[in-house]
Scaffold this active site. Sequence first.
Site, PDB file in Angstrom:
ATOM      1  N   ASP A  46       0.891  -1.104  -0.033  1.00  0.00           N
ATOM      2  CA  ASP A  46       0.115   0.095  -0.050  1.00  0.00           C
ATOM      3  C   ASP A  46       0.946   1.146  -0.024  1.00  0.00           C
ATOM      4  O   ASP A  46       0.473   2.306  -0.594  1.00  0.00           O
ATOM      5  CB  ASP A  46      -0.865   0.080   1.146  1.00  0.00           C
ATOM      6  CG  ASP A  46      -1.790  -1.123   1.288  1.00  0.00           C
ATOM      7  OD1 ASP A  46      -2.130  -1.853   0.373  1.00  0.00           O
ATOM      8  OD2 ASP A  46      -2.684  -1.343   2.116  1.00  0.00           O
ATOM      9  N   PHE A  63       2.123   2.036  -3.389  1.00  0.00           N
ATOM     10  CA  PHE A  63       1.280   2.487  -4.284  1.00  0.00           C
ATOM     11  C   PHE A  63       0.772   3.846  -3.883  1.00  0.00           C
ATOM     12  O   PHE A  63       0.832   4.715  -4.840  1.00  0.00           O
ATOM     13  CB  PHE A  63      -0.197   1.660  -3.955  1.00  0.00           C
ATOM     14  CG  PHE A  63      -1.166   2.002  -4.947  1.00  0.00           C
ATOM     15  CD1 PHE A  63      -1.615   1.501  -5.962  1.00  0.00           C
ATOM     16  CD2 PHE A  63      -2.291   2.888  -4.308  1.00  0.00           C
ATOM     17  CE1 PHE A  63      -2.523   2.024  -6.839  1.00  0.00           C
ATOM     18  CE2 PHE A  63      -3.256   3.383  -5.288  1.00  0.00           C
ATOM     19  CZ  PHE A  63      -3.608   2.816  -6.418  1.00  0.00           C
ATOM     20  N   ASP A  64       0.883   4.320  -2.515  1.00  0.00           N
ATOM     21  CA  ASP A  64       0.520   5.794  -2.165  1.00  0.00           C
ATOM     22  C   ASP A  64       1.520   6.633  -2.780  1.00  0.00           C
ATOM     23  O   ASP A  64       1.343   7.684  -3.127  1.00  0.00           O
ATOM     24  CB  ASP A  64       0.531   5.789  -0.818  1.00  0.00           C
ATOM     25  CG  ASP A  64      -0.820   5.044  -0.206  1.00  0.00           C
ATOM     26  OD1 ASP A  64      -1.815   4.908  -1.202  1.00  0.00           O
ATOM     27  OD2 ASP A  64      -1.068   4.850   0.986  1.00  0.00           O
ATOM     28  N   SER A  70     -36.498  -5.553 -15.132  1.00  0.00           N
ATOM     29  CA  SER A  70     -36.513  -6.027 -13.993  1.00  0.00           C
ATOM     30  C   SER A  70     -36.507  -7.575 -14.293  1.00  0.00           C
ATOM     31  O   SER A  70     -36.121  -8.269 -15.421  1.00  0.00           O
ATOM     32  CB  SER A  70     -37.817  -6.237 -13.220  1.00  0.00           C
ATOM     33  OG  SER A  70     -38.307  -5.056 -13.011  1.00  0.00           O
ATOM     34  N   LEU A  71     -36.555  -8.336 -13.211  1.00  0.00           N
ATOM     35  CA  LEU A  71     -36.413  -9.947 -13.294  1.00  0.00           C
ATOM     36  C   LEU A  71     -37.740 -10.302 -12.914  1.00  0.00           C
ATOM     37  O   LEU A  71     -38.214 -10.253 -11.766  1.00  0.00           O
ATOM     38  CB  LEU A  71     -35.176 -10.654 -12.704  1.00  0.00           C
ATOM     39  CG  LEU A  71     -33.899 -10.185 -13.448  1.00  0.00           C
ATOM     40  CD1 LEU A  71     -32.812 -10.949 -12.566  1.00  0.00           C
ATOM     41  CD2 LEU A  71     -33.721 -10.922 -14.744  1.00  0.00           C
ATOM     42  N   LYS A 101     -27.272 -14.113  -7.669  1.00  0.00           N
ATOM     43  CA  LYS A 101     -28.271 -12.836  -7.485  1.00  0.00           C
ATOM     44  C   LYS A 101     -27.499 -11.786  -6.389  1.00  0.00           C
ATOM     45  O   LYS A 101     -27.579 -12.079  -5.275  1.00  0.00           O
ATOM     46  CB  LYS A 101     -29.273 -13.121  -7.358  1.00  0.00           C
ATOM     47  CG  LYS A 101     -30.439 -11.766  -7.474  1.00  0.00           C
ATOM     48  CD  LYS A 101     -31.895 -12.091  -7.700  1.00  0.00           C
ATOM     49  CE  LYS A 101     -32.783 -11.125  -8.168  1.00  0.00           C
ATOM     50  NZ  LYS A 101     -32.917  -9.902  -7.274  1.00  0.00           N
ATOM     51  N   TYR A 119     -22.812  -7.978 -14.686  1.00  0.00           N
ATOM     52  CA  TYR A 119     -23.401  -9.180 -15.154  1.00  0.00           C
ATOM     53  C   TYR A 119     -24.063  -9.113 -16.507  1.00  0.00           C
ATOM     54  O   TYR A 119     -24.606 -10.404 -17.005  1.00  0.00           O
ATOM     55  CB  TYR A 119     -24.407  -9.650 -14.258  1.00  0.00           C
ATOM     56  CG  TYR A 119     -25.291  -8.675 -13.736  1.00  0.00           C
ATOM     57  CD1 TYR A 119     -26.352  -8.115 -14.549  1.00  0.00           C
ATOM     58  CD2 TYR A 119     -25.153  -8.193 -12.397  1.00  0.00           C
ATOM     59  CE1 TYR A 119     -27.211  -7.207 -14.119  1.00  0.00           C
ATOM     60  CE2 TYR A 119     -26.147  -7.140 -12.076  1.00  0.00           C
ATOM     61  CZ  TYR A 119     -27.094  -6.556 -12.805  1.00  0.00           C
ATOM     62  OH  TYR A 119     -27.866  -5.687 -12.403  1.00  0.00           O
ATOM     63  N   LYS A 170     -30.213 -17.301 -17.076  1.00  0.00           N
ATOM     64  CA  LYS A 170     -30.389 -16.749 -18.130  1.00  0.00           C
ATOM     65  C   LYS A 170     -30.015 -17.820 -19.330  1.00  0.00           C
ATOM     66  O   LYS A 170     -29.110 -18.578 -19.341  1.00  0.00           O
ATOM     67  CB  LYS A 170     -29.349 -15.455 -18.444  1.00  0.00           C
ATOM     68  CG  LYS A 170     -29.553 -14.610 -17.506  1.00  0.00           C
ATOM     69  CD  LYS A 170     -28.398 -13.548 -17.393  1.00  0.00           C
ATOM     70  CE  LYS A 170     -28.373 -12.461 -16.016  1.00  0.00           C
ATOM     71  NZ  LYS A 170     -27.268 -11.683 -15.854  1.00  0.00           N
ATOM     72  N   LYS A 200     -35.500 -17.171  -6.209  1.00  0.00           N
ATOM     73  CA  LYS A 200     -35.221 -16.611  -4.840  1.00  0.00           C
ATOM     74  C   LYS A 200     -35.106 -17.631  -3.675  1.00  0.00           C
ATOM     75  O   LYS A 200     -35.838 -18.506  -3.842  1.00  0.00           O
ATOM     76  CB  LYS A 200     -36.377 -15.755  -4.467  1.00  0.00           C
ATOM     77  CG  LYS A 200     -36.551 -14.411  -5.250  1.00  0.00           C
ATOM     78  CD  LYS A 200     -35.984 -13.409  -4.720  1.00  0.00           C
ATOM     79  CE  LYS A 200     -35.931 -12.210  -5.712  1.00  0.00           C
ATOM     80  NZ  LYS A 200     -36.273 -10.806  -5.095  1.00  0.00           N
ATOM     81  N   CYS A 204     -23.705   6.013  35.832  1.00  0.00           N
ATOM     82  CA  CYS A 204     -24.132   4.834  35.530  1.00  0.00           C
ATOM     83  C   CYS A 204     -23.145   4.091  34.804  1.00  0.00           C
ATOM     84  O   CYS A 204     -22.264   4.379  33.670  1.00  0.00           O
ATOM     85  CB  CYS A 204     -25.165   4.831  34.261  1.00  0.00           C
ATOM     86  SG  CYS A 204     -25.762   3.635  33.507  1.00  0.00           S
TER      87      CYS A 204
END
Length: 665
Positions: free
Chosen positions: A31, A34-35, A80-81, A113, A222, A285, A309, A427
Amino acid sequence: MDIPKIIQDLRDELNQHNHNYYVLDKPTISDFEFDQKLKQLQELENQHPELFDENSPTQRVGGTITKNFQTLVHDYRMYSLDNSYSTEDLTDWETRIQKVLGNVPLQYTCELKYDGASISITYENGKLKRAVTRGDGFQGDDVTNNIKTIKSIPLKLKGSYPERFDIRGEIILPFEGFEKMNQELIEIGETPYSNPRNTASGSLKLQDSSEVAKRPLECLLYFIVGNNLNIKTQFEGLEAARNWGFKVPKEARLANSLEEVFEYINYWDEHRHKLPYETDGVVIKVNSFQHQDELGYTAKSPRWAMAYKFKAEQVSTKLNSISYQVGRTGSITPVANLEPVQLAGTIVKRASLHNADQIEKLDIRIGDTVFVEKGGEIIPKIIAVDLSKRNPDAQRTQYISHCPECHSELVRTEGEANHYCPNFYGCPPQIIGRIQHFISRKAMDIEGLGGETVALLFNNGLVNDFADLYELTVEQILPLERMAQKSAENLINGVQKSKEVPFERVLYAIGIRYVGETVAKKLAKHYKTIDALQNASLMDLILVDEIGEKIAQSVIEFFENEENVHIIERLKQFGVQLELIEKHNPNATDKLVGKTFVVSGVFEKFSRDDLKKAIEDNGGKVGSSISAKTDFVVAGDNMGPAKLEKANQLKVPIITEDDFLVMIS
Ligand code: AMP
Ligand code: ZN
């Protein structure tokens, strides 16, 4: 030196590292490296504004503010599906399809999904052009700036790709990142988010893209749409997208029959809990695009695809009791103690009941048989009571009226869901919680002292607030359970060493509600001393960059409390850092104190950032736009004409970088 080439090479290299890290999960550099490279690129881009590229990896950090998201029409409608819930549903579907296609051999692509927010991203000549939410399917919101901050989404594609196409996917928040975000909220006394899906979809509409950049969002792709794609099947499409640099989950499978589809479904119904993100089903599909074309669409969804589902896993068990937890801020959470039961791969013993309203809504009673479900939330939820099994003598649940820990009468502020124990200073869980927060890693990070020891110290009457920590002695703590000479000394040393912790972290540690790490940094930088912060008015606070009314009000309330002021006073005496100590810089002077500068154009001897830093190091302020308060404009080559005019109009002196060097020498 060929600057354009150096910049381009750096961009390509950083894009590849992003891909390795966020898409392939296989980083090849640290990292830190990268930085460093990103910083190098940023500096070069600052020096060469003419080489700006909106798709440079430096643009990932965000920073644009969108007040109103523009509505854009989708080139291709987002459908939609249809849903199915059983193997019979799927068999019926296949029969319907085969009637149209004429009983041809069929292949299906099975995918998981993903449960998030759908997005359509347009690429033109390999570059990310725009990203639009689904909206009503015909048109959605332009969220391009926010989407660009998501690092698994390529800004520039690899290999060979169609000239223009839309790619669809789901913006999701993996469990791990979601929990981390919630942990941070809990630490500052905020209410955690309820589930990853809503949090992901809410993120797309945040106004500040740098806030989006901080969230660990991902995009799983997808579907590709467009003209002349030169792709013949869904499965090929997924592979192509993967090769262009997109994150396409490897779980997708080609099935040669419905039988194989069922196998896929059964496998994932059982194994989905091991995935790093949430799925609520499988999408099946028809693989061939030619078949897809023949099948077409209904008014709402493609005929060639079907969602299956999963049933949310549910079990029934007995509610043994309800206990009430008191948080660091006094907020009360009711918790259901259940007869232990196996659910979605873990044994469940407890479930959150959220608040009094929830208990009332469920009308849940001790001894009831309840249905428990594990959905998006990590903590299981009680869905309903099985009334058929209720004992006729079961009593309605009375929400507690007094704190289970200190017996103070609870309060409930209008508009808030939770009850509070107002006994801030008496408390026990609140006191212990505040001290635990004070010593935590991101706060004072006191070595040799852990959360359990804090409770032990409190229970033995040795500390009552975090200032008391600084008066502890080895002799006092030695008699405690499991406390050896060495660990006692470590604890005391750790406490003493925390006096070196910088002001901004102290400010976070004292636990002002809504003041998290970032806000504490902002406030420390702006006010520089605790006294200045304490004396700030509400208006004053709101004017600080990124401080809203809720935070400002909370700061005011904190200092209105005498007990808090007293504790701060004691911290001060013990030598805890309550002022910002500017890091010692050998080049620093106070030659520019009281002067405000605006920087414009390109410079020879400085990068713009270095110039700004030099102004600040010498006590000056850097303004973003020219106003009556500007003392000098430092102008390089290509100063903007609007700025020039403004400076002349306001008679602000314009100086060169050499003039500036003389000023500070
Ligand atoms: P629903 O919102 O229940 O109508 O389901 C349709 C939505 O599922 C689509 O709009 C997508 O956002 C989402 N989805 C998630 N995973 C997939 C996938 N693998 N293929 C297609 N759509 C998916
Ligand atoms: Zn209490």
